[in-house]
Write a protein that holds these residues in place. Sequence first.
Motif, short mmCIF file in Angstrom:
data_model
loop_
_atom_site.label_atom_id
_atom_site.label_comp_id
_atom_site.label_asym_id
_atom_site.label_seq_id
_atom_site.Cartn_x
_atom_site.Cartn_y
_atom_site.Cartn_z
N GLU A 236 0.89 -0.87 0.38
CA GLU A 236 0.21 0.08 0.23
C GLU A 236 1.22 1.39 0.04
O GLU A 236 0.36 2.25 0.33
CB GLU A 236 -0.74 0.30 1.54
N GLU A 237 2.21 1.23 -0.14
CA GLU A 237 3.04 2.69 -0.61
C GLU A 237 3.08 2.31 -1.93
O GLU A 237 3.90 1.46 -2.65
CB GLU A 237 4.21 2.34 0.66
N TYR A 238 3.92 3.77 -2.69
CA TYR A 238 4.30 3.72 -3.79
C TYR A 238 5.66 4.29 -3.67
O TYR A 238 6.00 5.09 -2.44
CB TYR A 238 3.62 4.95 -3.91
N PHE A 239 6.56 3.22 -4.76
CA PHE A 239 7.78 3.85 -5.22
C PHE A 239 8.76 4.04 -5.62
O PHE A 239 7.94 4.25 -6.85
CB PHE A 239 8.56 2.61 -4.50
N LEU A 240 9.71 5.61 -5.87
CA LEU A 240 10.05 5.72 -7.75
C LEU A 240 11.36 4.99 -6.88
O LEU A 240 12.18 5.24 -5.71
CB LEU A 240 10.02 7.73 -6.83
N GLN A 241 11.87 4.63 -8.69
CA GLN A 241 12.41 4.60 -8.97
C GLN A 241 13.76 5.68 -9.53
O GLN A 241 13.60 5.03 -11.13
CB GLN A 241 13.07 2.98 -8.71
N TYR A 242 14.62 6.33 -9.63
CA TYR A 242 15.79 6.95 -10.76
C TYR A 242 16.37 6.02 -10.87
O TYR A 242 17.34 6.41 -10.75
CB TYR A 242 15.34 8.70 -9.53
N PRO A 243 16.68 6.17 -12.18
CA PRO A 243 18.13 6.27 -12.99
C PRO A 243 18.77 6.83 -12.47
O PRO A 243 19.33 7.86 -13.86
CB PRO A 243 17.07 5.62 -14.38
#
Length: 251
Positions: A236-243
Amino acid sequence: MDVKNHNKNIVKQFSKQASGYTAITSHSEALDKLISLSSASKSDSVLDIACGSGIVSCEFAKHTHDVTGIDITQGMLDEAQKLQTKCDLTNMTWQIGDVDNLPYEDDSFSIVISRFGFHHFLNPFKVLSEMKRVCKPGGKVLVVDVSLPDSKIKKYNEMEKNRDDSHVAALSLTEFSNLFKKVGFKSLNTDFYSMQISLKEQLKASFPRDKNTLKNMIITDVGVNDLGINVLKLNEEYFLQYPIHIFSLKK
């Protein structure tokens, strides 16, 4: 936007971000990659441009002879000095200044680095040319930033300009390659890592134009990846994965 107003905007934005910037765990990730790719040693003199809260500067100071950090935002330099004290480092100098015209002599530093700065620069060519100018012959220039395929750039920049209005434009891998050639670099080594940050933490640390629009833009990108940051939903949590790409250039 002209340079004067853009610089004012950067100072405004990062004065707000300063106190919480170092506390974001992901900002201190992969520092070992930078040290390794630079081959930093006790004989090196380092310049960290747009040094922010000093995370990179302080890490290099542990491995080199001396480090100078320059930034346009006094609030960020205040945080950098706090981190220096916390790390008990004495081989460091901080300076407020504009990276378009670095106040240093030619061939002054053996390592010149910029991390997470290039997407804020109105004229990346001028900044990189200045980095090359102040780097000693045979020294290394390191550029670390988000870099994406050309097809992802437009949507990514739309997101980031909402999140941080001092954002100018992320450079695609093609644009970075062309920039390095234009400035005259021939030797290039690269490395890569994915910087993960939760949406909750990112929103807390940011001052977006429209928080709800930004949040919705990210959430609806799960499984789509138009933004190029591989948004994940876990428990239920969102994660951003920056390249993040690390470019090491030899002068």
